[in-house]
Design an enzyme around this catalytic site. Sequence first.
Site: not given
Length: 274
Positions: A221, A255
Site C-alpha cells: 500500500k 492479507r
Amino acid sequence: MTINCKGKLIDLSSPKVMGILNITPDSFYDGGIHKNETAILKHVESMLNDGATFIDIGAYSSRPNADHVSESEELQRILPIIHAVLKEFPKTLISIDTFRSKIAKQCVEAGAALINDISAGKLDDNMLQTVANLHVPYIMMHMKGTPQTMQQHANYNNIAKDILFYFSERIAAAKALGIVDMVIDPGFGFAKTIEQNYELLNHLELFKMIEKPLLVGISRKSMIYKTLETTANEALNGTTVLNTVALQKGASILRVHDVKEAMETIKLVEALKR
C-alpha cells in the site's frame, strides 16, 4: 480463537495468510494482470502451494477514487471465477471481498466460505442480516464514506479509540442478528492519511481488547511505497517489515499479494515468540 468455514474450524491462534486475487482491471497493484481463467487458476495454485489458508476474491476495486462498478458487472466478474477455482481446487476457502449483500449471498451459494466487507455493513443495510442468514464468518473493516469519497473523511479525535468505538458498535449490531464468527480489520489506507496509518499500526495491540481475530491488510500500500519514495512494485520488502510489526502486535490474518514471503514472516515471528 477459531472461525468455522464450511464446517472446518480454522485456528487463528497461530496466524494465517489470506492471498489476494483481484479480478478488477484497476486495482492499485495487480489490476488487470490476471487476464484469463488459466492465469487466474495458476495464480491461485501458486498461493495455495505457498501456504495461503484463504483466497480473497475481489471484483470491485476499493482503491481511492476507484471507478464505480454495477452489481451485475461485479457478479459477472466473480461468479465464474468461484466456480473455476472450486472445480480445480475443491477445498479452497474462498473469501469474497464485497460490500453488497446480493453479491455475498450468491457467492456463498456458489461455494464461498466467508465474506470480507470493507464497510462493515454500512454501505448495504441488508448485509448483516444476509451474513447472519448464511452462517458464514464475517470480516468487518473500518472505513468512512465510500471508496470514492473516503479520503475526504480522514479526521479523528483519537484514531485508535475512534476505531475501537466503531467496532464495538458494529460487533454489537452483528451479534444482535446472530452473527457468531467475526474478524476485524482496521482498514489501513481507508479514510486515513499515511501518518494516521502509522499511528494506527503503532497502537495495534489495543485491538486485542475486542477479543476478535485481527486481520491486517497493508500489502504494497501507499503507506509503504510513498514513505520509501518508490512504487507498489518495489514495496515487498517494506510490506514484510510492517507485517512483522503487525504480527508482533497481535495480527491473526495477513492479507497479502505475496503469500510465500508472508508465510516466512509468520514462521520467523512465531519462532521468535517461542
